[in-house]
Design a protein around this motif. Structure first.
Motif, mmCIF file in Angstrom:
data_model
loop_
_atom_site.group_PDB
_atom_site.id
_atom_site.type_symbol
_atom_site.label_atom_id
_atom_site.label_comp_id
_atom_site.label_asym_id
_atom_site.label_seq_id
_atom_site.Cartn_x
_atom_site.Cartn_y
_atom_site.Cartn_z
ATOM 1 N N ASN A 186 -26.974 -31.835 35.699
ATOM 2 C CA ASN A 186 -26.898 -30.751 34.743
ATOM 3 C C ASN A 186 -26.991 -29.331 35.429
ATOM 4 O O ASN A 186 -27.967 -28.830 35.599
ATOM 5 C CB ASN A 186 -28.481 -30.508 33.813
ATOM 6 C CG ASN A 186 -28.599 -31.742 33.050
ATOM 7 O OD1 ASN A 186 -27.738 -31.773 31.980
ATOM 8 N ND2 ASN A 186 -29.332 -32.794 33.352
ATOM 9 N N PRO A 187 -25.600 -29.168 36.001
ATOM 10 C CA PRO A 187 -25.294 -27.928 36.658
ATOM 11 C C PRO A 187 -25.196 -26.744 35.675
ATOM 12 O O PRO A 187 -24.695 -26.918 34.648
ATOM 13 C CB PRO A 187 -24.223 -28.288 37.584
ATOM 14 C CG PRO A 187 -23.552 -29.363 36.570
ATOM 15 C CD PRO A 187 -24.440 -29.876 35.949
ATOM 16 N N CYS A 188 -25.539 -25.680 36.182
ATOM 17 C CA CYS A 188 -25.379 -24.359 35.348
ATOM 18 C C CYS A 188 -25.068 -23.096 36.273
ATOM 19 O O CYS A 188 -25.884 -22.814 37.262
ATOM 20 C CB CYS A 188 -26.738 -24.091 34.834
ATOM 21 S SG CYS A 188 -26.374 -22.630 33.448
ATOM 22 N N TYR A 199 -29.082 -24.329 39.204
ATOM 23 C CA TYR A 199 -28.531 -23.032 39.099
ATOM 24 C C TYR A 199 -28.193 -22.228 40.144
ATOM 25 O O TYR A 199 -28.900 -22.010 41.287
ATOM 26 C CB TYR A 199 -29.736 -22.182 38.225
ATOM 27 C CG TYR A 199 -30.294 -22.801 36.815
ATOM 28 C CD1 TYR A 199 -29.753 -22.644 35.733
ATOM 29 C CD2 TYR A 199 -31.392 -23.943 37.154
ATOM 30 C CE1 TYR A 199 -30.361 -23.458 34.612
ATOM 31 C CE2 TYR A 199 -31.788 -24.620 36.078
ATOM 32 C CZ TYR A 199 -31.279 -24.146 34.651
ATOM 33 O OH TYR A 199 -31.526 -24.865 33.770
ATOM 34 N N ARG A 210 -15.509 -23.430 34.941
ATOM 35 C CA ARG A 210 -14.748 -23.646 33.780
ATOM 36 C C ARG A 210 -14.207 -25.049 34.012
ATOM 37 O O ARG A 210 -13.817 -25.730 32.996
ATOM 38 C CB ARG A 210 -13.825 -22.547 33.793
ATOM 39 C CG ARG A 210 -14.319 -21.346 33.241
ATOM 40 C CD ARG A 210 -15.015 -21.175 31.968
ATOM 41 N NE ARG A 210 -15.353 -20.199 31.468
ATOM 42 C CZ ARG A 210 -16.731 -19.916 30.693
ATOM 43 N NH1 ARG A 210 -17.333 -20.866 30.678
ATOM 44 N NH2 ARG A 210 -16.744 -18.660 30.418
ATOM 45 N N PRO A 215 -21.951 -25.135 32.217
ATOM 46 C CA PRO A 215 -22.235 -24.140 31.200
ATOM 47 C C PRO A 215 -22.620 -23.106 32.307
ATOM 48 O O PRO A 215 -22.801 -22.893 33.398
ATOM 49 C CB PRO A 215 -23.718 -24.581 30.893
ATOM 50 C CG PRO A 215 -23.884 -26.090 31.020
ATOM 51 C CD PRO A 215 -22.899 -26.519 31.966
ATOM 52 N N VAL A 216 -22.177 -21.718 31.838
ATOM 53 C CA VAL A 216 -22.026 -20.441 32.251
ATOM 54 C C VAL A 216 -23.108 -19.711 31.642
ATOM 55 O O VAL A 216 -22.878 -19.321 30.426
ATOM 56 C CB VAL A 216 -20.710 -20.024 32.524
ATOM 57 C CG1 VAL A 216 -20.782 -18.438 33.159
ATOM 58 C CG2 VAL A 216 -19.745 -20.685 33.174
ATOM 59 N N LEU A 217 -23.939 -18.941 32.499
ATOM 60 C CA LEU A 217 -24.983 -18.369 31.695
ATOM 61 C C LEU A 217 -25.018 -16.789 32.488
ATOM 62 O O LEU A 217 -24.763 -16.641 33.744
ATOM 63 C CB LEU A 217 -26.473 -18.934 32.122
ATOM 64 C CG LEU A 217 -27.219 -19.398 31.162
ATOM 65 C CD1 LEU A 217 -28.293 -20.120 31.618
ATOM 66 C CD2 LEU A 217 -27.594 -18.257 30.210
ATOM 67 N N LEU A 266 -27.067 -13.846 32.980
ATOM 68 C CA LEU A 266 -28.588 -13.214 32.867
ATOM 69 C C LEU A 266 -28.495 -11.713 33.280
ATOM 70 O O LEU A 266 -27.951 -11.570 34.023
ATOM 71 C CB LEU A 266 -29.394 -13.808 33.732
ATOM 72 C CG LEU A 266 -29.807 -15.412 33.552
ATOM 73 C CD1 LEU A 266 -30.788 -15.887 34.328
ATOM 74 C CD2 LEU A 266 -30.157 -15.770 32.179
ATOM 75 N N ASP A 297 -16.607 -27.585 33.235
ATOM 76 C CA ASP A 297 -16.915 -27.511 32.065
ATOM 77 C C ASP A 297 -18.690 -27.484 32.214
ATOM 78 O O ASP A 297 -19.508 -27.970 31.710
ATOM 79 C CB ASP A 297 -16.916 -28.703 31.032
ATOM 80 C CG ASP A 297 -15.550 -28.789 30.577
ATOM 81 O OD1 ASP A 297 -14.930 -27.600 30.327
ATOM 82 O OD2 ASP A 297 -14.817 -29.774 30.243
ATOM 83 N N PHE A 330 -31.625 -30.462 37.049
ATOM 84 C CA PHE A 330 -31.030 -29.223 36.550
ATOM 85 C C PHE A 330 -30.788 -28.342 38.231
ATOM 86 O O PHE A 330 -31.606 -28.455 38.758
ATOM 87 C CB PHE A 330 -31.629 -28.267 35.814
ATOM 88 C CG PHE A 330 -31.686 -28.958 34.350
ATOM 89 C CD1 PHE A 330 -30.896 -28.167 33.496
ATOM 90 C CD2 PHE A 330 -32.486 -29.911 34.044
ATOM 91 C CE1 PHE A 330 -30.758 -28.517 32.072
ATOM 92 C CE2 PHE A 330 -32.356 -30.564 32.748
ATOM 93 C CZ PHE A 330 -31.545 -30.088 31.891
#
Lengths: 227, 531
Positions: free
Chosen positions: A202-204, A187, A217, A222-224, A226, A220, A185
Motif C-alpha cells: 500500500n504505497p502512497c 509514505y 500516476r 494514491p496521491v495525498l 497534506l 496508480d 503502508f
C-alpha cells in the motif's frame, strides 16, 4: 481459515522531510546556525550555509547520498550531548510547528488500523527521536553521525539511510520483526523514495515532487496532498 | 414546450422507413437502423416550468405541507440554524446558473436575516461523495452567498471527522443513526433538495446525505439492494425503507424543515432539444446538426470531448417546489417526478438497448470509469421502472460504451484498486463485501484523500458494485457494443460485440427470431411504467 499473512503484523513506514513535515534537514540546520550562541560563529555558519544552498540543491537532485555526505559535514566537532540537546531544541522550535495538520490524522487512523508506525528518514537520529516520540511511533531509523572521542566527525555511519537503502532497510526490518509488507503502508514525497514505496503493498505519495507524482500516476498509487 | 398530457406519444414502433436511432456511446454517438417493429421509448416532453420561481419558493415556505409551521413562524433571534444542501451529483448534467439551490438559499437566508437569525451555517450534504471544489460550490450557490459564507459558514461536510459526527441512536431494526454534529445541535435543520428522479429526496436526504460510513453501511449493502424492487419506487425499495426508519428517528429528535424542488427533464437547450425527440420527428436541419456534431466529436481527442460535455449545462426548469414536513413534501415532489418521467409501457422485452452517456452522478467533471459504466447500466437505467423491469427475467441488455480502462486518480483512487485487485478474484457482491469492504473503508490513505482531496470515500466502489446487484441478478446477459478492449467487458462478466448488428444476432441466437426488442432512448431519463 486463518493464513500466515493474517497473523503477521503490519506497519506504516514514513519518510519525514516533506512527507510529514514541511521542513527539511537544511532548514533544521539553518535554525542551529542562526541561533548559535557565539556571534562570530553564528555569522560564519549562516553565511556558509547560505552560500552552500545551491550546491546542496544540486547534490540532492543528483543523488540524495551525495547530498547527505556534503551536508552532514556541518556537524563536525559537535559533542554527542550537545547534538541531543540541539535535536530536542530543533524539534520543539522547527519541526513541531511544521508538522502537516493532515499528518496527525493520517498517523492516528493508521494506528487505529493496527499498523505499527515507523519513521524511515535521512535526517539525524537526534532530531528524529523526539518526533517519533511525539507521534507515538513504535520505531524509527535515521542517519547517525560518526562519533570519535565524544565528538562528531561530520561523517555518517553506514549504511546511510537514503534512496534505495531505505527500501533495503524496510525489507530487512520486516523480515527480522515479522511484518507483512504486502499489507503494510509507506509514505514519501520525493522521487528518491520511489524504492521505499515499491516494497509495500500500500504505497502512497504525499505532496509528491514531479518524479514521484509521475511514478505514482503511472503505477496508480494514491496521491495525498497534506497541508 | 408542452405538457406531457398532450398527444405526443413517447413510445414508438419503428417501420422500414424509420430513421436510424442514435445512442450515446460515452463521449460519442452511435447510430443504428434497428429492424422494423422495434419499440423505442422516448422521454416525455419537458413540463412547462414555473415562470416566477421566487414567488413559488416563497409560497412554499409560507404554506408548508404537513403539520408544521411556516418557516418564518419558526424563526427567532439567537437561534442556531443549519442548512444542508444537495451536492453536485444532482442534477445531471449540472443546471444552468442560477442553480435552483441558489434561488432557494437566497430567499431562505434573507428570511433568516429578517427574523434576526445570525447563527447560520450551510453544509453540503456529501455523505461519502467527493468534496466539491470551491468553484463548484460557488457555481451552485452563486457568488454573493459564496463570498459571504465560504468557507467558514458554507462548507463540505466531512463524514470521517469523528468530532463533528454524532450518533443519535438506533432504529428498531438496529440501524445506528449518525449525522453531522452541527445539524444535530441546531434548533432548526433546513434541507434544500433538488429532485429529478423519485429515488432522491424524502428521508434519504438527511438519512444518507448527512451521514457517514458507520450509518450508511446498514442500507448500502448487497442484501438490502437485492430487496429493492426498483430504487425509483420508494414503496418497493428496501433501501428507501431503511432511510425512512432512520429519517423518522432523526425527525423525532430534531426540528427538520424540508424544501424540495422538482425539475423538468429539459436537459438540452433549444438548439439541441431535438436530441430528446424521436428521430423520425427531426427536421432536415436537425439531422444535419446531428451529423455535423457526430463528425466533429469523432475527430476530437477524448479529453477534449469530455471537457466540452462537462461545460454544457442543462436547461432544466422548475416544475414544483414544496416545503414543510418530510413525508408530505416528498409525496408532492414524487407526484411531479412521475408526471414528468413516467412513460406507460405495455409489457417487458426480451432484449433492451441502452446507450451509456459520458456522465453519471459520480463523475461530474471527471471520467466515466468502467465501474461507473456498469452502475449506469445495471444500477440506474435498469432501475428506471415502476411495476416491472423493462427487460424480462433472464433477458439481454445491450449497451454501447467504449469501456476504456481509465480512472480519475484524484476522484476515484479506491476504484482503481477495486478494479485491479478485487474484481479479478470475484464478481460476487457478498464475497467482495466480506473480504475487502472494511479494509477499503478504513484505509488511512483513502480516508485522507476523501477528507483533504476530492476523492470519493474508499468504500464507494463497493457501493457502486452492490448498486448494480438487482440488475445483475435479473438479466441473463449483458452485451457491450464497441468496447475498445477485451479485458474491461470480461472483468465485468459481459459479452462483447463489435457492432450493434452482431449484438442483435447474439441476442437472437439466445432468444429466438421472434424476440421483443426495445430501445430505451436515455437521456433525458425515462422511467418505464411497465404494465
Amino acid at each position: 481459515m486463518e493464513t500466515l499473512s493474517d497473523t503477521r503484523r503490519t506497519a506504516a513506514f514514513y519518510d519525514v522531510d516533506g512527507t510529514l513535515i514541511r521542513t527539511n534537514v537544511v532548514h533544521a540546520y539553518a535554525y542551529y546556525a542562526i541561533n548559535s550562541p557565539a556571534m562570530g560563529d553564528k555569522i560564519g555558519k549562516t553565511a556558509g550555509l547560505l552560500a552552500s544552498l545551491p550546491l546542496y540543491w544540486i547534490a540532492d537532485k543528483f543523488d540524495r547520498r551525495v547530498f547527505n555526505e556534503a551536508f552532514y559535514k556541518n556537524y563536525a566537532g559537535f559533542t554527542e550531548d550537545r547534538l541531543v540537546l540541539i535535536g530536542e531544541e530543533i524539534f520543539e522550535k522547527v519541526i513541531k510547528p511544521n508538522i502537516f495538520k493532515g499528518a496527525f490524522s493520517l498517523v492516528d487512523r493508521s494506528k487505529r488500523q493496527g499498523h505499527d508506525q515507523i519513521l524511515v528518514t535521512g535526517a539525524l537520529d537526534v532530531i528524529t527521536k523526539p518526533l517519533a516520540d511525539f507521534l507515538g511511533c513504535k520505531d524509527f531509523v535515521a542517519n547517525r553521525l560518526e562519533i570519535k572521542e565524544g565528538k562528531a566527525t561530520g561523517r555518517l555511519l553506514k549504511p546511510m539511510i537514503a534512496g534505495a537503502n531505505k527500501a533495503l532497510w524496510v525489507r530487512r526490518y520486516a523480515e527480522e520483526h515479522g511484518y507483512d509488507l504486502d499489507r503494510s503502508f509507506a509514505y514519501a514525497d520525493s522521487g528518491s523514495d520511489i524504492p521505499l514505496l515499491s516494497v509495500v503493498g500500500n504505497p502512497c505519495a504525499i505532496n509528491p515532487d514531479f518524479k514521484m507524482r509521475t511514478t505514482a500516476r503511472a503505477y496508480d498509487w494514491p496521491v495525498l496532498n497534506l497541508d | 414546450m408542452s405538457d406531457s398530457t398532450t398527444s405526443y406519444n413517447p413510445v414508438r414502433y419503428l417501420t422500414e422507413d424509420s430513421r436510424p436511432i442514435y445512442l450515446h456511446y460515452g463521449e460519442d454517438f452511435l447510430t443504428h437502423k434497428f429492424p422494423a417493429g422495434t419499440r423505442v421509448v422516448y422521454a416525455n416532453k419537458p413540463m412547462k416550468p414555473i415562470d416566477n420561481q421566487g414567488a413559488a419558493i416563497r409560497y412554499a415556505l409560507n404554506h408548508p405541507e404537513g403539520d408544521v409551521k411556516p418557516l418564518y413562524a419558526q424563526l427567532k433571534p439567537g437561534m442556531k440554524v443549519t442548512i444542508a444542501i444537495d451536492d453536485i451529483s444532482v442534477p445531471l448534467p449540472p443546471m444552468k446558473t442560477p442553480d435552483i439551490r441558489q434561488k432557494v438559499l437566497e430567499i431562505v437566508l434573507q428570511m433568516l436575516a429578517d427574523h434576526g437569525v445570525e447563527d447560520v451555517e450551510m453544509v453540503v450534504a456529501l455523505a461519502l461523495h467527493r468534496r466539491m471544489t470551491g468553484s463548484e460550490i460557488k457555481r451552485m450557490v452563486g457568488p454573493e452567498i459564496f463570498n459571504e459564507y465560504y468557507p467558514e459558514r458554507l462548507y463540505n461536510m466531512d463524514a470521517e471527522d469523528e468530532d463533528n459526527m454524532v450518533f443519535l441512536g438506533e432504529t428498531d431494526h438496529g440501524e445506528k443513526v449518525q449525522i453531522v454534529r452541527r445539524a444535530a445541535e441546531s434548533d432548526l435543520l433546513i434541507y434544500v433538495n433538488v429532485n429529478y428522479v423519485p429515488m432522491n429526496g424524502g428521508f434519504k436526504s438527511i438519512g444518507t446525505g448527512l451521514s457517514g460510513y458507520q450509518s450508511i453501511q446498514y442500507h448500502h449493502n448487497p442484501q438490502t439492494i437485492l430487496k429493492s424492487d426498483s430504487y425509483m419506487d420508494p414503496k418497493n425499495s428496501a433501501l428507501y425503507n431503511s432511510n425512512e426508519r432512520m429519517g423518522r428517528m432523526i425527525n423525532e429528535k430534531l426540528n427538520v424543515f424540508h424544501i424540495e424542488t422538482a425539475l423538468n427533464n429539459k436537459m438540452y437547450d433549444d438548439q439541441l432539444q431535438f436530441l430528446a425527440d424521436p428521430e423520425d420527428d427531426w427536421s432536415a436541419a436537425d439531422e444535419l446538426k446531428f451529423k455535423s456534431m457526430q463528425w466533429t466529436l469523432k475527430k476530437l481527442p477524448r479529453a477534449a470531448k469530455r471537457n466540452f460535455f462537462h461545460k454544457v449545462p442543462a436547461d432544466y426548469g422548475l416544475v414544483g417546489v414544496f416545503a414543510g414536513a418530510t413525508e408530505a413534501v416528498h409525496e408532492k415532489t414524487l407526484e411531479k417526478c412521475w408526471q414528468q418521467h413516467a412513460v406507460p409501457v405495455e409489457g417487458q422485452s426480451d432484449v433492451v438497448v441502452w446507450g451509456i452517456p459520458f456522465e453519471s452522478p459520480y463523475n461530474v467533471n471527471s471520467i466515466m470509469n468502467p465501474l461507473l459504466v456498469r452502475v449506469m447500466a445495471l444500477g440506474y437505467f435498469f432501475n428506471m421502472y415502476r411495476g416491472k423491469p423493462i427487460v424480462k427475467k433472464g433477458g439481454t441488455l445491450i449497451i454501447t460504451h467504449p469501456c476504456y480502462d481509465q480512472f480519475d486518480p484524484d476522484h476515484h483512487p479506491s476504484y482503481i484498486e477495486f478494479f485491479n485487485r478485487c474484481l479479478p478474484e470475484t464478481r460476487c457482491s457478498k464475497t467482495l463485501g466480506k473480504r475487502w469492504e472494511k479494509e477499503f473503508a478504513e484505509n488511512p490513505n483513502y480516508i485522507e484523500m476523501f477528507r483533504r482531496g476530492n476523492a470519493y470515500h474508499g468504500v464507494h466502489p463497493f457501493y457502486m458494485w452492490y448498486w448494480a446487484e438487482n440488475g445483475q441478478h435479473h438479466v441473463g446477459r449483458v452485451i457491450v457494443v464497441g468496447a475498445e478492449n477485451d479485458h474491461v467487458p470480461a472483468r465485468m462478466g459481459w459479452l462483447s460485440a463489435k457492432t450493434m448488428d452482431e449484438a442483435l444476432e447474439m441476442a437472437a441466437e439466445h432468444h429466438g427470431p421472434d424476440h421483443d426488442l426495445t430501445v430505451m432512448h436515455h437521456p433525458p431519463f425515462v422511467i418505464a411504467d411497465v404494465r
